[in-house]
Scaffold this active site. Structure first.
Site, PDB file in Angstrom:
ATOM      1  N   LYS A 199     -10.287   1.655  17.665  1.00  0.00           N
ATOM      2  CA  LYS A 199     -10.682   1.411  16.268  1.00  0.00           C
ATOM      3  C   LYS A 199     -10.053   0.115  15.760  1.00  0.00           C
ATOM      4  O   LYS A 199     -10.713  -0.686  15.101  1.00  0.00           O
ATOM      5  CB  LYS A 199     -10.276   2.583  15.383  1.00  0.00           C
ATOM      6  CG  LYS A 199     -10.659   2.361  13.924  1.00  0.00           C
ATOM      7  CD  LYS A 199     -10.026   3.379  12.994  1.00  0.00           C
ATOM      8  CE  LYS A 199     -10.196   2.938  11.553  1.00  0.00           C
ATOM      9  NZ  LYS A 199      -9.529   3.802  10.587  1.00  0.00           N
ATOM     10  N   ALA A 243      -0.632   5.856   3.831  1.00  0.00           N
ATOM     11  CA  ALA A 243       0.061   5.889   5.120  1.00  0.00           C
ATOM     12  C   ALA A 243      -0.838   5.451   6.269  1.00  0.00           C
ATOM     13  O   ALA A 243      -0.389   4.798   7.209  1.00  0.00           O
ATOM     14  CB  ALA A 243       0.604   7.294   5.383  1.00  0.00           C
ATOM     15  N   LYS A 290      -3.428   3.286   6.181  1.00  0.00           N
ATOM     16  CA  LYS A 290      -3.562   1.835   6.144  1.00  0.00           C
ATOM     17  C   LYS A 290      -2.281   1.165   6.608  1.00  0.00           C
ATOM     18  O   LYS A 290      -2.300   0.171   7.329  1.00  0.00           O
ATOM     19  CB  LYS A 290      -3.898   1.368   4.723  1.00  0.00           C
ATOM     20  CG  LYS A 290      -5.337   1.551   4.309  1.00  0.00           C
ATOM     21  CD  LYS A 290      -5.574   0.893   2.963  1.00  0.00           C
ATOM     22  CE  LYS A 290      -6.999   1.084   2.495  1.00  0.00           C
ATOM     23  NZ  LYS A 290      -7.235   0.441   1.185  1.00  0.00           N
ATOM     24  N   ASP A 327      -7.665  -4.326   0.394  1.00  0.00           N
ATOM     25  CA  ASP A 327      -8.610  -3.519  -0.377  1.00  0.00           C
ATOM     26  C   ASP A 327      -9.852  -3.386   0.464  1.00  0.00           C
ATOM     27  O   ASP A 327     -10.381  -4.385   0.975  1.00  0.00           O
ATOM     28  CB  ASP A 327      -8.928  -4.131  -1.742  1.00  0.00           C
ATOM     29  CG  ASP A 327      -9.484  -3.067  -2.687  1.00  0.00           C
ATOM     30  OD1 ASP A 327      -8.777  -2.064  -2.917  1.00  0.00           O
ATOM     31  OD2 ASP A 327     -10.609  -3.217  -3.171  1.00  0.00           O
ATOM     32  N   SER A 328     -10.279  -2.176   0.638  1.00  0.00           N
ATOM     33  CA  SER A 328     -11.392  -1.946   1.545  1.00  0.00           C
ATOM     34  C   SER A 328     -12.211  -0.770   1.049  1.00  0.00           C
ATOM     35  O   SER A 328     -11.774   0.005   0.204  1.00  0.00           O
ATOM     36  CB  SER A 328     -10.872  -1.675   2.968  1.00  0.00           C
ATOM     37  OG  SER A 328      -9.987  -0.567   2.965  1.00  0.00           O
ATOM     38  N   THR A 336       0.843  -1.183   0.000  1.00  0.00           N
ATOM     39  CA  THR A 336       0.000   0.000   0.000  1.00  0.00           C
ATOM     40  C   THR A 336       0.885   1.241   0.000  1.00  0.00           C
ATOM     41  O   THR A 336       2.015   1.217   0.503  1.00  0.00           O
ATOM     42  CB  THR A 336      -0.942   0.032   1.216  1.00  0.00           C
ATOM     43  OG1 THR A 336      -1.793   1.185   1.122  1.00  0.00           O
ATOM     44  CG2 THR A 336      -0.168   0.116   2.520  1.00  0.00           C
TER      45      THR A 336
END
Length: 211
Positions: free
Chosen positions: A189, A17, A19, A75-76, A14
């Protein structure tokens, strides 16, 4: 899945930053040395898939081939029930903004506004149910791969609140909560996110432990 990582180096495929920080934090207890695709100068492949799994595999396989190391890609996206699951795999595309010197920019406030505008068009009684989806893909240089899927249910709020998240976090309130993802302490989170759900499955499979 018979093949496992077993420690060592892992490319995190990725250039985001936010993620990268989340993935590094989730992998920290398992003895993996994380190398970012950005630090290695790896190119970003075109995400031509129509599902989260397809795009995650595209990124993981490209990084594994380029670095000749196992690679992990994420991937989200945000899926809104009333919008038929949109923006979904096009989550980042809704944030496209005019390019700036040095590369393309993303305007996440604009993207959040697009979602809110489309819901407003449907009327004030439109349900605001949504979910964040996440697919994690691991690929090895020889082409073997595996995917893990996670999900976090929630509702949308407006206006955006909080500064600690990224992407659509400021408008996402997780099910049973009052604060948005962007208002939550990062550790909290990490505990309840879609990425954490996918990671719990990855960890159980790859490291023989529960996340």
């Amino acid at each position: 899945m018979s093949r496992t990582l077993g420690g060592g180096s892992l490319v995190i495929a990725t250039h985001n930053a936010g993620k990268l920080r989340e993935i590094q934090a989730l992998l920290a207890p398992y003895g993996m040395t994380c190398l970012s695709a950005g630090a290695l100068g790896l190119p970003e492949p075109a995400e031509t898939g129509t599902t989260f799994a397809e795009n995650a595999l595209i990124k993981a396989r490209a990084a594994a081939q380029s670095a000749q190391l196992p690679a992990l890609a994420d991937d989200s996206g945000l899926c809104v029930a009333a919008l038929g699951g949109a923006p979904g795999v096009y989550t980042a595309d809704w944030a496209e903004a005019a390019p700036y010197e040095g590369g393309p920019g993303r305007d996440w406030y604009m993207a959040m506004g697009k979602v809110e505008g489309k819901l407003a068009e449907l009327g004030p009684d439109t349900p605001r149910d949504c979910w964040f989806a996440c697919v994690l893909a691991i690929a090895w240089p020889d082409g073997e791969s595996v995917v893990y899927e996670g999900r976090a249910e929630g509702t949308l709020t407006w206006p955006p609140r909080g500064t600690m998240g990224f992407g659509y976090d400021p408008v996402f309130v997780p099910k049973g909560g009052l604060a948005t993802f962007a208002e939550l302490d990062p550790a909290e989170k990490h505990r309840i996110s879609h990425r954490a759900d996918a990671f719990a499955k990855l960890v159980a499979d790859q490291f023989g432990a529960k996340g």
